[in-house]
Design an enzyme around this catalytic site. Structure first.
Site, PDB file in Angstrom:
ATOM      1  N   CYS A   1       0.840  -1.196   0.000  1.00 29.22           N
ATOM      2  CA  CYS A   1       0.000   0.000   0.000  1.00 29.22           C
ATOM      3  C   CYS A   1       0.881   1.255   0.000  1.00 29.22           C
ATOM      4  CB  CYS A   1      -0.913  -0.001   1.218  1.00 29.22           C
ATOM      5  SG  CYS A   1      -2.089   1.378   1.262  1.00 29.22           S
TER       6      CYS A   1
ATOM      7  N   ASP B   1       0.436   3.818   1.705  1.00 35.06           N
ATOM      8  CA  ASP B   1       0.394   4.453   3.021  1.00 35.06           C
ATOM      9  C   ASP B   1       1.809   4.746   3.534  1.00 35.06           C
ATOM     10  OD1 ASP B   1       0.202   4.710   6.003  1.00 35.06           O
ATOM     11  OD2 ASP B   1      -1.909   4.293   5.627  1.00 35.06           O
TER      12      ASP B   1
ATOM     13  N   ARG C   1       2.951   5.043   6.352  1.00 32.82           N
ATOM     14  CA  ARG C   1       3.320   4.359   7.595  1.00 32.82           C
ATOM     15  C   ARG C   1       3.823   2.935   7.354  1.00 32.82           C
ATOM     16  NH1 ARG C   1      -2.417   4.920  10.333  1.00 32.82           N
ATOM     17  NH2 ARG C   1      -2.921   4.296   8.174  1.00 32.82           N
TER      18      ARG C   1
ATOM     19  N   HIS D   1      -2.184  -3.787   5.085  1.00 30.81           N
ATOM     20  CA  HIS D   1      -1.931  -3.378   6.470  1.00 30.81           C
ATOM     21  C   HIS D   1      -3.248  -3.081   7.169  1.00 30.81           C
ATOM     22  CE1 HIS D   1      -2.670   1.032   5.981  1.00 30.81           C
ATOM     23  NE2 HIS D   1      -2.332   0.767   4.738  1.00 30.81           N
TER      24      HIS D   1
ATOM     25  N   CYS E   1      -6.161   0.144   6.983  1.00 24.95           N
ATOM     26  CA  CYS E   1      -6.009   0.719   5.637  1.00 24.95           C
ATOM     27  C   CYS E   1      -7.172   1.653   5.322  1.00 24.95           C
ATOM     28  CB  CYS E   1      -5.942  -0.395   4.598  1.00 24.95           C
ATOM     29  SG  CYS E   1      -5.747   0.201   2.899  1.00 24.95           S
TER      30      CYS E   1
END
Length: 220
Positions: free
Chosen positions: A42, A44, A46, A98, A101
């Site tokens: 992803c 993202d 993080r 994750h 999400c």
């Protein structure tokens, strides 16, 4: 440019620290790229792929998009896969979602954000496929379960590309895995979705889906 001066300053400090710790680091890095792994994850911020599995640059080939989706019309993702499989000869492809999400959360909540809704339609297809099971779960678990089911679906999509099918047909060593990363503790979770040849794909998919559905009541 001036507004981003802090990033250039950070870069210089990082490069200096890295060279001090290992004077040959950048010389060796510039001469080769020989990863055994392709990470499809992803976007993202993080979820930093190399750090999560504690690998150095050059040891992990990476493709990222919103909600770690693999679509057979996405030339970007397919180009990365082809280069990784046919040129770099990676031995493992990991599809990694994750928990928490935001893309999957948007699908679960039927939220609308504009253009990205078209991309998340692919996650919506996963939701619709398992809607009866998701509706029967406690509301607190639905997001985690849909995140896991989405990863398993994308593993199946990877396996069904001609890139992977051709690799298996010519006897190339290649495995596809489905994992989920936990933001709350930094741990990876194996979804028991692993395929090493074309004949394993259907049974692996069914096993992995059942594994997720059996987790209902565990919260993660």
């Amino acid at each position: 440019m001036r507004k981003l001066k802090n990033l250039f300053d950070n870069n210089k400090r990082w490069a200096a620290r890295t060279s001090e710790a290992d004077p040959e680091f950048f010389k060796i890095l510039s001469m080769q790229q020989n990863p055994e792994y392709l990470w499809i994850g992803c976007s993202d911020s993080r979820v930093p792929a190399n750090q999560i599995v504690d690998l150095l640059p050059g040891e992990l080939f990476v493709h990222r998009n919103v909600a770690n989706v693999v679509v057979h019309t996405d030339h970007n993702c397919l180009s990365v896969m082809q280069y990784a499989v046919e040129v770099l000869k990676v031995k493992h492809i990991m599809v990694v979602g994750h928990y928490g999400c935001g893309g999957v959360q948007a699908v679960l909540n039927n939220a609308k954000f504009g253009f990205i809704d078209n991309w998340l339609r692919h996650v919506g297809d996963v939701k619709e496929k398992h809607l009866e099971q998701l509706d029967a779960m406690p509301e607190s678990e639905r997001l985690s379960r849909l995140i896991e089911l989405n990863v398993i679906e994308q593993v199946r999509n990877v396996c069904r590309t001609n890139i992977v099918q051709d690799a298996w047909e010519r006897g190339q060593e290649l495995s596809v895995h489905g994992w989920v990363y936990g933001l709350e503790n930094g741990h990876l979770h194996d979804l028991e979705s692993v395929v090493t040849c074309a004949s394993e794909e259907t049974q692996s998919y069914k096993k992995a889906v059942q594994h997720v559905l059996n987790k209902v009541g565990e919260n993660k």
